[in-house]
Scaffold this motif. Sequence first.
Motif, mmCIF file in Angstrom:
data_model
loop_
_atom_site.group_PDB
_atom_site.id
_atom_site.type_symbol
_atom_site.label_atom_id
_atom_site.label_comp_id
_atom_site.label_asym_id
_atom_site.label_seq_id
_atom_site.Cartn_x
_atom_site.Cartn_y
_atom_site.Cartn_z
ATOM 1 N N PHE A 95 -6.701 12.069 11.204
ATOM 2 C CA PHE A 95 -5.582 11.253 11.667
ATOM 3 C C PHE A 95 -5.339 11.364 13.173
ATOM 4 O O PHE A 95 -4.493 10.662 13.708
ATOM 5 N N HIS A 96 -6.072 12.246 13.835
ATOM 6 C CA HIS A 96 -5.860 12.470 15.268
ATOM 7 C C HIS A 96 -6.014 11.170 16.056
ATOM 8 O O HIS A 96 -7.013 10.464 15.944
ATOM 9 N N GLY A 97 -4.992 10.854 16.818
ATOM 10 C CA GLY A 97 -5.038 9.673 17.659
ATOM 11 C C GLY A 97 -4.692 8.373 16.964
ATOM 12 O O GLY A 97 -4.662 7.313 17.608
ATOM 13 N N SER A 98 -4.416 8.413 15.666
ATOM 14 C CA SER A 98 -4.147 7.184 14.912
ATOM 15 C C SER A 98 -2.695 6.747 15.002
ATOM 16 O O SER A 98 -2.373 5.577 14.758
ATOM 17 N N GLY A 99 -1.808 7.693 15.316
ATOM 18 C CA GLY A 99 -0.383 7.385 15.314
ATOM 19 C C GLY A 99 0.256 7.573 13.964
ATOM 20 O O GLY A 99 1.468 7.354 13.802
ATOM 21 N N PHE A 100 -0.529 7.969 12.977
ATOM 22 C CA PHE A 100 0.016 8.181 11.637
ATOM 23 C C PHE A 100 -0.087 9.647 11.247
ATOM 24 O O PHE A 100 -1.064 10.315 11.523
ATOM 25 N N LYS A 101 0.941 10.129 10.579
ATOM 26 C CA LYS A 101 0.884 11.447 9.965
ATOM 27 C C LYS A 101 1.913 11.531 8.855
ATOM 28 O O LYS A 101 2.899 10.786 8.858
ATOM 29 N N PHE A 102 1.654 12.394 7.877
ATOM 30 C CA PHE A 102 2.616 12.599 6.801
ATOM 31 C C PHE A 102 3.751 13.480 7.314
ATOM 32 O O PHE A 102 3.544 14.398 8.102
ATOM 33 N N GLN A 103 4.943 13.199 6.826
ATOM 34 C CA GLN A 103 6.120 13.909 7.302
ATOM 35 C C GLN A 103 6.293 15.270 6.647
ATOM 36 O O GLN A 103 7.111 16.059 7.079
ATOM 37 N N CYS A 104 5.540 15.526 5.564
ATOM 38 C CA CYS A 104 5.689 16.831 4.895
ATOM 39 C C CYS A 104 4.343 17.301 4.380
ATOM 40 O O CYS A 104 3.385 16.551 4.421
ATOM 41 N N TYR B 102 0.848 -1.198 0.000
ATOM 42 C CA TYR B 102 0.000 0.000 0.000
ATOM 43 C C TYR B 102 0.881 1.244 0.000
ATOM 44 O O TYR B 102 1.779 1.388 0.835
ATOM 45 N N CYS B 103 0.600 2.150 -0.923
ATOM 46 C CA CYS B 103 1.337 3.407 -0.998
ATOM 47 C C CYS B 103 0.356 4.572 -0.979
ATOM 48 O O CYS B 103 -0.644 4.564 -1.710
ATOM 49 N N CYS B 104 0.623 5.549 -0.118
ATOM 50 C CA CYS B 104 -0.205 6.749 -0.068
ATOM 51 C C CYS B 104 0.681 7.976 -0.234
ATOM 52 O O CYS B 104 1.907 7.899 -0.092
ATOM 53 N N ARG B 105 0.050 9.102 -0.501
ATOM 54 C CA ARG B 105 0.775 10.335 -0.807
ATOM 55 C C ARG B 105 0.161 11.494 -0.032
ATOM 56 O O ARG B 105 -1.047 11.485 0.256
ATOM 57 N N ASN B 106 0.973 12.486 0.290
ATOM 58 C CA ASN B 106 0.450 13.683 0.938
ATOM 59 C C ASN B 106 -0.827 14.135 0.219
ATOM 60 O O ASN B 106 -0.824 14.274 -1.003
ATOM 61 N N PRO B 107 -1.934 14.336 0.945
ATOM 62 C CA PRO B 107 -3.213 14.602 0.285
ATOM 63 C C PRO B 107 -3.226 15.865 -0.572
ATOM 64 O O PRO B 107 -3.976 15.926 -1.556
#
Length: 335
Positions: free
Chosen positions: A326-335, A164-169
Amino acid sequence: MTNSDASVLSFLGDEGITEEIKDMMSSLPRQKGWMVKYMYQFQGFWLPPSLLQGTINCQKHFQAQDSDVILVTNPKSGTTWLKALIFALINRKKFHDSQHQHPLLTHNPHALVPFLEEVYYKYPQVLPDDVVSSSSSCPRFFGAHMAHVSLPDSIKGSSCKIVYCCRNPKDMFVSFWHFGQKMASKESLFCPIEEAVKLFCEGSFLSGSFWDHVLGYWEASQKNPDKVFFITYEEMKERPRTHLKQMADFLGCSFTKEEEEKGMVDEIIRLCSFESLSSFEVNRKGKLPNGIETNTFFRKGKIGGWRDTLTDSLAEEIDRTSEQKFHGSGFKFQC
């Protein structure tokens, strides 16, 4: 409207939808879409009629094999590049130091790695031999935009691998926005960018809510990292060598010491780079069977390119949605 426009609009619209799916659509929640007249809510995600039909048929009839590899993305999240990379990775022994010309020189990655939803939209019950043979014979390799909740049970219940690959929205939205401007008839499907951002943030996007899509696979990768390999487009762009080797380990086809010494990792990265793929004639002048011109899949591919298109207020609207989702999920984009 060009032939390419007509083909895309046909696939995204109601043409070819079976009576069974039309009956189902009549009972599903419906709302205005982006690039399509209406979207229908199925398993918590908004889908256009064609993807709804393709997803349901795939759920009913696709039989995964333990050796299958499924690449899942949201649209415009590095899909073309990742298809090329994984195809070259899996088939490296077959085409390295061989008299056979590498298929990526003469075929667009989407022609080599079919989307399951599109296949099952066209062929409701049978996976055609030419589709199976267009992917690597063993393992088979398919693409998909489906949410994790909507994957066929045969995929979830087998030992097949999911990348699975995702990208900054913001970058993904802008990439799809420009793609849509090329594909859609402005007269019939014009949508101001302000309205498109609003619909995007509400989840009315081609494969449903971007954030719910990402979180579904993020959580699956945390629970079962041997089943789901989760990577961001930005990570792949920044350290392609490191992550390609990790992907090879995950897929059970690790690079040998000899292969690394011969530079095979770097060779695959060069072959599948934006510069290389976009320079091949098949990707400059070719067309896919559905009529889409292959050059539409190669725009810029840059990190942070959204700044050329989005105003500060539109970017902030997407950022706010990301923070909330994403709040509370532990995931966020780095940029």
